[in-house]
Design an enzyme around this catalytic site. Structure first.
Site, PDB file in Angstrom:
ATOM      1  N   ASP A 134      -7.723  -5.768   4.126  1.00 33.01           N
ATOM      2  CA  ASP A 134      -6.297  -5.488   4.365  1.00 33.01           C
ATOM      3  C   ASP A 134      -5.718  -6.345   5.490  1.00 33.01           C
ATOM      4  O   ASP A 134      -4.536  -6.256   5.785  1.00 33.01           O
ATOM      5  CB  ASP A 134      -6.091  -3.992   4.690  1.00 33.01           C
ATOM      6  CG  ASP A 134      -6.429  -3.108   3.505  1.00 33.01           C
ATOM      7  OD1 ASP A 134      -6.585  -3.637   2.385  1.00 33.01           O
ATOM      8  OD2 ASP A 134      -6.546  -1.881   3.696  1.00 33.01           O
TER       9      ASP A 134
ATOM     10  N   CYS B  73      -0.691  -1.062  -4.946  1.00 26.93           N
ATOM     11  CA  CYS B  73      -0.540  -2.517  -4.900  1.00 26.93           C
ATOM     12  C   CYS B  73      -1.404  -3.182  -5.964  1.00 26.93           C
ATOM     13  O   CYS B  73      -2.536  -2.766  -6.195  1.00 26.93           O
ATOM     14  CB  CYS B  73      -0.949  -3.034  -3.520  1.00 26.93           C
ATOM     15  SG  CYS B  73       0.273  -2.676  -2.258  1.00 26.93           S
TER      16      CYS B  73
ATOM     17  N   LYS C 183      -1.996   5.053   7.920  1.00 25.99           N
ATOM     18  CA  LYS C 183      -1.576   5.336   6.539  1.00 25.99           C
ATOM     19  C   LYS C 183      -2.744   5.846   5.704  1.00 25.99           C
ATOM     20  O   LYS C 183      -2.656   6.892   5.062  1.00 25.99           O
ATOM     21  CB  LYS C 183      -1.009   4.067   5.890  1.00 25.99           C
ATOM     22  CG  LYS C 183      -0.807   4.187   4.386  1.00 25.99           C
ATOM     23  CD  LYS C 183      -0.334   2.887   3.766  1.00 25.99           C
ATOM     24  CE  LYS C 183      -1.399   1.895   3.448  1.00 25.99           C
ATOM     25  NZ  LYS C 183      -1.958   1.891   2.090  1.00 25.99           N
ATOM     26  N   ASN C 184      -3.850   5.094   5.716  1.00 33.84           N
ATOM     27  CA  ASN C 184      -4.923   5.443   4.776  1.00 33.84           C
ATOM     28  C   ASN C 184      -5.646   6.726   5.167  1.00 33.84           C
ATOM     29  O   ASN C 184      -6.251   7.375   4.313  1.00 33.84           O
ATOM     30  CB  ASN C 184      -5.881   4.259   4.601  1.00 33.84           C
ATOM     31  CG  ASN C 184      -5.235   3.142   3.781  1.00 33.84           C
ATOM     32  OD1 ASN C 184      -4.191   3.359   3.145  1.00 33.84           O
ATOM     33  ND2 ASN C 184      -5.800   1.959   3.801  1.00 33.84           N
TER      34      ASN C 184
ATOM     35  N   ARG D 269       6.044   0.716   2.482  1.00 39.81           N
ATOM     36  CA  ARG D 269       4.995   1.668   2.088  1.00 39.81           C
ATOM     37  C   ARG D 269       4.024   1.920   3.233  1.00 39.81           C
ATOM     38  O   ARG D 269       3.406   2.974   3.296  1.00 39.81           O
ATOM     39  CB  ARG D 269       4.194   1.096   0.906  1.00 39.81           C
ATOM     40  CG  ARG D 269       5.002   0.996  -0.361  1.00 39.81           C
ATOM     41  CD  ARG D 269       4.181   0.412  -1.452  1.00 39.81           C
ATOM     42  NE  ARG D 269       2.988   1.263  -1.621  1.00 39.81           N
ATOM     43  CZ  ARG D 269       2.107   1.127  -2.569  1.00 39.81           C
ATOM     44  NH1 ARG D 269       2.261   0.179  -3.447  1.00 39.81           N
ATOM     45  NH2 ARG D 269       1.090   1.915  -2.657  1.00 39.81           N
TER      46      ARG D 269
ATOM     47  N   ARG E  54      -8.740  -1.957 -10.372  1.00 42.11           N
ATOM     48  CA  ARG E  54      -9.044  -0.838  -9.480  1.00 42.11           C
ATOM     49  C   ARG E  54      -9.667   0.303 -10.284  1.00 42.11           C
ATOM     50  O   ARG E  54      -9.031   1.307 -10.575  1.00 42.11           O
ATOM     51  CB  ARG E  54      -7.773  -0.422  -8.736  1.00 42.11           C
ATOM     52  CG  ARG E  54      -7.217  -1.585  -7.914  1.00 42.11           C
ATOM     53  CD  ARG E  54      -6.040  -1.258  -7.049  1.00 42.11           C
ATOM     54  NE  ARG E  54      -6.400  -0.597  -5.820  1.00 42.11           N
ATOM     55  CZ  ARG E  54      -5.567  -0.375  -4.801  1.00 42.11           C
ATOM     56  NH1 ARG E  54      -4.315  -0.790  -4.891  1.00 42.11           N
ATOM     57  NH2 ARG E  54      -5.970   0.245  -3.720  1.00 42.11           N
TER      58      ARG E  54
HETATM   59  C1  EPZ Z   1      -8.781   1.570  -0.090  1.00 45.97           C
HETATM   60  O1  EPZ Z   1      -8.570   1.321  -1.466  1.00 45.97           O
HETATM   61  C2  EPZ Z   1      -7.460   1.301   0.590  1.00 45.97           C
HETATM   62  N1  EPZ Z   1      -6.445   2.160  -0.013  1.00 45.97           N
HETATM   63  C3  EPZ Z   1      -7.084  -0.156   0.415  1.00 45.97           C
HETATM   64  O2  EPZ Z   1      -5.947  -0.345   1.238  1.00 45.97           O
HETATM   65  C4  EPZ Z   1      -8.195  -1.082   0.893  1.00 45.97           C
HETATM   66  O3  EPZ Z   1      -7.884  -2.418   0.543  1.00 45.97           O
HETATM   67  C5  EPZ Z   1      -9.525  -0.689   0.260  1.00 45.97           C
HETATM   68  O4  EPZ Z   1      -9.787   0.725   0.457  1.00 45.97           O
HETATM   69  C6  EPZ Z   1     -10.715  -1.466   0.818  1.00 45.97           C
HETATM   70  O5  EPZ Z   1     -10.796  -1.266   2.202  1.00 45.97           O
HETATM   71  C7  EPZ Z   1      -6.310   3.420   0.385  1.00 45.97           C
HETATM   72  O6  EPZ Z   1      -7.007   3.908   1.263  1.00 45.97           O
HETATM   73  C8  EPZ Z   1      -5.251   4.219  -0.273  1.00 45.97           C
HETATM   74  P1  EPZ Z   1     -12.280   0.902  -2.733  1.00 45.97           P
HETATM   75  P2  EPZ Z   1      -9.594   1.882  -2.544  1.00 45.97           P
HETATM   76  O7  EPZ Z   1     -12.514   2.068  -3.597  1.00 45.97           O
HETATM   77  O8  EPZ Z   1     -10.164   3.159  -2.050  1.00 45.97           O
HETATM   78  C9  EPZ Z   1     -14.501  -1.292  -6.400  1.00 45.97           C
HETATM   79  C10 EPZ Z   1      -3.846  -1.267   1.841  1.00 45.97           C
HETATM   80  O9  EPZ Z   1      -3.293  -2.394   1.876  1.00 45.97           O
HETATM   81  N2  EPZ Z   1     -14.574   0.033  -7.022  1.00 45.97           N
HETATM   82  O10 EPZ Z   1     -12.983   0.831  -1.420  1.00 45.97           O
HETATM   83  O11 EPZ Z   1      -8.932   1.849  -3.857  1.00 45.97           O
HETATM   84  C11 EPZ Z   1     -13.078  -1.859  -6.368  1.00 45.97           C
HETATM   85  O12 EPZ Z   1     -12.749  -2.491  -7.570  1.00 45.97           O
HETATM   86  C12 EPZ Z   1      -4.820  -0.989   0.764  1.00 45.97           C
HETATM   87  O13 EPZ Z   1      -3.619  -0.359   2.660  1.00 45.97           O
HETATM   88  C13 EPZ Z   1     -15.349   0.220  -8.157  1.00 45.97           C
HETATM   89  O14 EPZ Z   1     -15.945  -0.731  -8.676  1.00 45.97           O
HETATM   90  O15 EPZ Z   1     -10.703   0.742  -2.476  1.00 45.97           O
HETATM   91  C14 EPZ Z   1     -13.134  -2.790  -5.191  1.00 45.97           C
HETATM   92  O16 EPZ Z   1     -13.651  -4.017  -5.583  1.00 45.97           O
HETATM   93  C15 EPZ Z   1      -4.570  -1.518  -0.549  1.00 45.97           C
HETATM   94  N3  EPZ Z   1     -15.402   1.459  -8.717  1.00 45.97           N
HETATM   95  C16 EPZ Z   1     -14.143  -2.118  -4.241  1.00 45.97           C
HETATM   96  O17 EPZ Z   1     -14.879  -1.186  -5.038  1.00 45.97           O
HETATM   97  C17 EPZ Z   1     -14.768   2.534  -8.179  1.00 45.97           C
HETATM   98  O18 EPZ Z   1     -14.873   3.634  -8.734  1.00 45.97           O
HETATM   99  C18 EPZ Z   1     -13.544  -1.378  -3.074  1.00 45.97           C
HETATM  100  O19 EPZ Z   1     -12.589  -0.418  -3.542  1.00 45.97           O
HETATM  101  C19 EPZ Z   1     -13.992   2.350  -7.028  1.00 45.97           C
HETATM  102  C20 EPZ Z   1     -13.906   1.088  -6.461  1.00 45.97           C
END
Ligand code: EPZ
Length: 432
Positions: A313, A117, A22-23, A405, A122
């Site tokens: 995840d 989700c 998916k991702n 999803r 985020r």
């Molecule tokens: C991706 O989300 C995945 N989603 C998520 O999958 C997954 O949980 C996550 O990566 C972590 O592995 C998709 O790929 C669509 P991040 P993403 O940016 O990219 C902080 C699932 O169940 N952060 O790596 O949104 C944030 O708050 C899901 O399939 C900032 O501070 O995650 C978090 O604490 C849901 N500033 C951490 O980084 C930013 O600009 C990691 O977020 C961006 C993120």
């Protein structure tokens, strides 16, 4: 209201085939618009998040042709807009990859702030930091429709120029968005403290197959030499690491014995190693893993980390296994600040879990019992399915749109592995 109805107690056995990730698909589909020609993508998962991304592409003018259920040809040439339609984009988090992709394609992007989700705050500050370093300006746009305030982000650059970008946190989304914009920038971009997830490597491979020059994906320094044009490509998406992990845990939690096919065992190492700590046996083959377990799982502790650490995840699914363990386990969630909402649902089944801040303390019980549950997000829903498979009696799970999803043909895959599970239309107790 459709629900999943599960009669627990069957050990899973046989084989389960894993679908495309998916991702990875969520970033590769928008990446197609960086190409000057038609791209053919195979192993695209047939799930609602991907249908939503395809809908956005079609609304923007792309020609999309499904060759079969999991192979799609996308012609981005007719796209003549920099706007991802907000009513569609708002429904799905992956839509924010159109920010980087449109910026790379046309130096201008307008995308509604994404949904997805509810697992914590985020922010997208690191995405915007990256775009700014490449020479773009951004602004937030607020509009109110029917008393609901909607927020969109507009990003625009006269010229995109490569730069060194250090990410303050390891973020998958920002790493990807910056890669999408940088492959069409002038000069060299270096992303430091980049995320290393398998789907980041998959995106780099896809971009390179279109003629991009991306090096170092899979390490924490990614170097991108921008190109004026990218050409067409045929590409097959990697198997879904988290879908595979979910069925691995389901096999272990039911005391089953399942061959999980179409996986990359290397991507599953952190999950395999935790399952082995709980006493399960995991045997790796070239593109499959066999998971078997007998007796009560052993307790263990888990801390979620960016790849190659244990994936956030997978923590709700592991929480179910540890709920049945012979002792007390702790799960420390270090990525998201609101990812224990499922705990209340598991408690309805007799699980003994206490949450303090970002740590869940799980005191193992001998058995869970069936209950009426509601999925609270995608992976939480998957965890509830595993709990239902292990529990005594009948479990129903509502709000299954969350599960759909991210899990292709979940009911069919589990049925073939010997589970008693069906999708039924049941009245919602709240409506009675
Ligand atoms: C991706 O989300 C995945 N989603 C998520 O999958 C997954 O949980 C996550 O990566 C972590 O592995 C998709 O790929 C669509 P991040 P993403 O940016 O990219 C902080 C699932 O169940 N952060 O790596 O949104 C944030 O708050 C899901 O399939 C900032 O501070 O995650 C978090 O604490 C849901 N500033 C951490 O980084 C930013 O600009 C990691 O977020 C961006 C993120």
């Amino acid at each position: 209201m459709d629900k999943l109805q599960i009669i627990g107690g069957n050990r899973l056995s046989g084989e389960i085939e894993i679908s495309g990730a998916k991702n990875a698909a969520l970033e590769i589909i928008p990446a197609v618009i960086l190409s000057d020609n038609v791209c053919r993508i195979e192993n695209v998962p047939d799930i609602t998040d991907i249908h939503a991304m395809i809908e956005i592409l079609i609304a923007m003018g792309a020609k999309v042709n499904y060759i079969d259920r999991t192979t799609v040809e996308i012609d981005p040439r007719p796209i003549d807009t920099y706007i991802a339609p907000s009513e569609l984009a708002r429904n799905i988090r992956g839509s924010y990859y159109f920010l980087g992709a449109l910026l790379g394609r046309s130096r201008h992007a307008l995308v509604a702030m994404p949904g997805g989700c509810d697992i914590g705050t985020r922010p997208i500050d690191q995405h915007l930091k990256g775009f700014t370093a490449l020479g773009a300006n951004y602004r937030y746009i607020r509009d109110t429709v029917d008393d609901v305030v909607n927020i969109s982000v507009e990003v625009e650059a006269k010229k995109l120029t490569g730069d060194n970008i250090y990410l303050d946190v390891v973020t998958v989304g920002a790493t990807i968005n910056i890669m999408l914009a940088a492959v069409r920038a002038d000069g060299i971009t270096v992303i430091e403290n980049a995320a290393r997830e398998p789907h980041i490597v998959d995106l780099a491979n896809f971009l390179n197959s279109m003629g991009a020059d991306v090096r170092g994906a899979g390490t924490d320094v990614i170097k991108i030499r921008g190109k004026k044009h990218l050409h067409s490509a045929d590409y097959s998406i990697i198997p879904d690491q988290i879908e595979a992990g979910t069925y691995m845990v389901a096999a272990a939690a039911t005391g089953g014995n399942v061959l999980i096919r179409n996986v990359i065992p290397k991507h599953l190492e952190s999950i395999t190693s935790k399952l082995e700590e709980t006493g399960a046996e995991v045997v790796e083959f070239d593109d499959s893993v066999r998971v078997s377990a007998a007796g009560r799982p052993h307790r263990c502790n888990i801390k979620t980390m960016p790849h190659p650490g244990f994936p956030t995840d997978m923590q709700p699914q592991m929480a179910v296994l540890l709920s049945l363990a012979d002792g007390t386990s702790h799960i420390n969630e270090s990525i998201w600040d609101n990812r224990f909402k499922y705990v209340e649902e598991l408690r309805k089944m007799g699980a003994k879990i206490e949450v303090r801040g970002n740590v869940a303390q799980i005191s193992g019980v001998r058995s869970l019992y069936g209950a009426d549950l509601y999925a609270t997000d995608l992976r939480a829903g998957a965890a509830m399915v595993i709990a239902g498979l292990c529990a005594d009696g009948e479990t129903t799970i509502g709000k299954i749109h969350y599960i759909e999803r991210g899990y292709e043909c979940l009911t069919e895959k589990l049925l073939r592995a010997g589970a008693q599970i069906q999708r039924v239309s049941l009245p919602d107790p709240a409506d009675l």
